[in-house]
Design a protein around this motif. Structure first.
Motif, PDB file in Angstrom:
ATOM      1  N   LEU A 123       0.832  -1.204   0.000  1.00  8.92           N
ATOM      2  CA  LEU A 123       0.000   0.000   0.000  1.00  8.92           C
ATOM      3  C   LEU A 123       0.863   1.250   0.000  1.00  8.92           C
TER       4      LEU A 123
ATOM      5  N   TYR B 159       0.805   5.427   0.236  1.00  8.18           N
ATOM      6  CA  TYR B 159       0.133   6.716   0.422  1.00  8.18           C
ATOM      7  C   TYR B 159       0.624   7.634  -0.692  1.00  8.18           C
TER       8      TYR B 159
ATOM      9  N   HIS C 256      -2.833  -1.354  -3.150  1.00  9.46           N
ATOM     10  CA  HIS C 256      -3.705  -0.301  -2.645  1.00  9.46           C
ATOM     11  C   HIS C 256      -2.998   1.049  -2.760  1.00  9.46           C
TER      12      HIS C 256
ATOM     13  N   ASN D 184      -3.694   4.843  -0.947  1.00 10.46           N
ATOM     14  CA  ASN D 184      -4.462   5.713  -0.059  1.00 10.46           C
ATOM     15  C   ASN D 184      -4.175   7.156  -0.453  1.00 10.46           C
ATOM     16  N   TYR D 185      -5.225   7.848  -0.888  1.00  5.14           N
ATOM     17  CA  TYR D 185      -5.085   9.220  -1.358  1.00  5.14           C
ATOM     18  C   TYR D 185      -5.061  10.165  -0.168  1.00  5.14           C
ATOM     19  N   ALA D 186      -3.964  10.904  -0.026  1.00  3.98           N
ATOM     20  CA  ALA D 186      -3.745  11.755   1.141  1.00  3.98           C
ATOM     21  C   ALA D 186      -3.689  13.232   0.720  1.00  3.98           C
TER      22      ALA D 186
ATOM     23  N   LEU E 111      -8.358   4.270  -2.055  1.00  6.82           N
ATOM     24  CA  LEU E 111      -9.097   4.734  -0.885  1.00  6.82           C
ATOM     25  C   LEU E 111      -8.804   6.201  -0.638  1.00  6.82           C
TER      26      LEU E 111
ATOM     27  N   SER F 150      -7.897   8.832   2.216  1.00  7.56           N
ATOM     28  CA  SER F 150      -7.381   8.899   3.583  1.00  7.56           C
ATOM     29  C   SER F 150      -7.753  10.261   4.150  1.00  7.56           C
TER      30      SER F 150
ATOM     31  N   ASP G 264      -9.943   5.393   4.588  1.00  8.45           N
ATOM     32  CA  ASP G 264      -8.871   5.249   5.562  1.00  8.45           C
ATOM     33  C   ASP G 264      -8.911   6.474   6.470  1.00  8.45           C
TER      34      ASP G 264
ATOM     35  N   ASP H 173      -6.886   8.719   9.219  1.00 10.32           N
ATOM     36  CA  ASP H 173      -5.574   9.029   9.795  1.00 10.32           C
ATOM     37  C   ASP H 173      -5.760  10.177  10.793  1.00 10.32           C
TER      38      ASP H 173
ATOM     39  N   THR I 235     -10.192   1.244   6.793  1.00 10.62           N
ATOM     40  CA  THR I 235      -8.851   1.063   7.360  1.00 10.62           C
ATOM     41  C   THR I 235      -8.490   2.296   8.183  1.00 10.62           C
TER      42      THR I 235
ATOM     43  N   ASN J 206      -2.900   0.236   9.315  1.00  6.09           N
ATOM     44  CA  ASN J 206      -1.581   0.638   8.842  1.00  6.09           C
ATOM     45  C   ASN J 206      -0.783   1.189  10.031  1.00  6.09           C
TER      46      ASN J 206
END
Length: 364
Positions: A23, A25, A45, A47-49, A86, A88, A128, A130, A176, A202
């Motif tokens: 995964l 980020y 995966h 994860n779009y941050a 996803l 985040s 996700d 965070d 997640t 994570n």
């Protein structure tokens, strides 16, 4: 996660283990993502941050950029149809409003609905969280004792909302979270309850040292020794297990960037190390191409910690980072422990893919 069966002699069958999670980020906060140069085939995966939290809702901070990035990232599925994208929500800078957003049942439902609306609208694969940090100070976040229970209830609401979306689309969705590796987080969360609503966690097994005066390996797998209660990836994993999280729901974090400090003395092997100043370092592509090729910097390997570091004696410059060797040990560790896989921050810290290529060697 689907397990395939493999026939063997004698009519017996064995379950083929699921492919380990890899995964990344991917930061959208810089603007439009250079998706064409993402090695999508090497990831499971993204994860779009990050997505922000505003007025108790998940909020796209830069609508034009974010929507463009969603389209570009979804386009990577043409090259890797199994890739999951996803959102985040939060991160270090955008976690200040989580506590307010999930304070009541009404606000939690509204927050969960807003997050799921983004997933629905842009045909994404999950959410996700965070949150840095529930019940604890982060950058400038609101926090309160009620965060402990509300953290759990937030995931319950997200799970229910996404299960409702699944009934409409027939598509499964992921829930997640990214959480730190330090012990204090377990005082302010109910991880045994939280994990019931999560597909995986994570573990941010990096940033063990950020500022001074005491510094050391920031992403070591094991303790190097000489420091009481020294943080490490292994210690973080054990803390999550003790808190009730199954090993198969844990994803080990890798750092695709370095942290550096100017030490107070020229004895870089002395522990605990003391620093007088923090120095910027950069990502692994820069470290490999510019620092490891510079004779002023010498690479050392801590056998106990399974961690590399660079030292530049003239400026007493100590740099902690992950490289191919430490990534190799971490990947093997996750397989041995029965963990879900690995994740890393952040993709474009290593645009040449040195470390991602090593991960794929370990997870064929």
């Amino acid at each position: 996660m689907l397990c395939l069966t493999m026939p063997v002699l004698g009519g017996m069958t064995f379950l083929k283990p699921p492919k380990p999670i890899v995964l990344a980020y991917v930061g959208g906060f810089r603007g439009v993502v250079d998706a064409d140069n993402i090695m999508a085939e090497k990831l499971t995966h993204i994860n779009y941050a990050f997505v922000d939290v505003k007025n108790n809702r998940a909020w796209l901070h830069n609508l034009a950029t974010d929507t463009t990035n969603f389209r570009k990232l979804n386009g990577l599925k043409k090259r890797n149809p199994a890739l999951k994208i996803l959102i985040s929500i939060g991160g270090w800078a955008w976690s200040e409003n989580f506590s307010d957003a999930v304070l009541s049942d009404t606000s939690r439902q509204a927050f969960a609905r807003s997050a799921v609306d983004i997933v629905r609208q842009y045909d994404l694969d999950g959410v996700d969280i965070d949150w840095e940090y529930p019940g604890m100070k982060g950058e400038d976040n609101v926090f309160r004792p009620e965060d402990k229970e509300n953290f759990t209830l937030m995931f319950k609401a997200l799970r229910e909302q996404l299960d409702g979306l699944k009934q409409q689309t027939g598509k499964p969705y992921l829930v997640t979270t990214a959480l730190p590796g330090f012990k204090e987080i377990f005082t302010h969360t109910e991880m045994g309850k939280v994990q019931e609503y999560l597909d995986f966690i994570n573990v941010m097994s990096y940033d063990f040292y950020v500022s001074g005066p005491t510094v050391g390996h920031h992403t070591n797998l094991f303790p190097g020794g000489g420091v009481a209660n020294e943080p490490s990836g292994d210690r973080a994993v054990q803390l999550y297990r003790e808190a009730g999280v199954p090993m198969e729901k844990l994803v080990l974090g890798l750092a695709f960037y370095g942290r550096g400090w100017q030490l107070t003395t020229d004895n870089h092997q002395e522990v605990p190390r003391q620093a007088v100043k923090t120095n910027r370092v950069g990502g692994f592509t820069f470290i490999k191409d510019s620092l490891l090729t510079n004779p002023a910097f010498v690479r050392y390997w801590d056998k106990k910690a399974k961690a590399p570091y660079l030292y530049q004696p003239e400026q007493k410059f100590f740099i902690s980072y992950d490289d191919e060797e430490s990534v190799r040990y971490k990947c093997r560790y996750t397989r041995k422990k029965g963990m879900a896989g690995v994740m890393f921050w952040e993709y474009f810290n290593d645009p040449k893919g040195y470390l991602l290529t090593e991960i794929n060697r370990q997870f064929p």
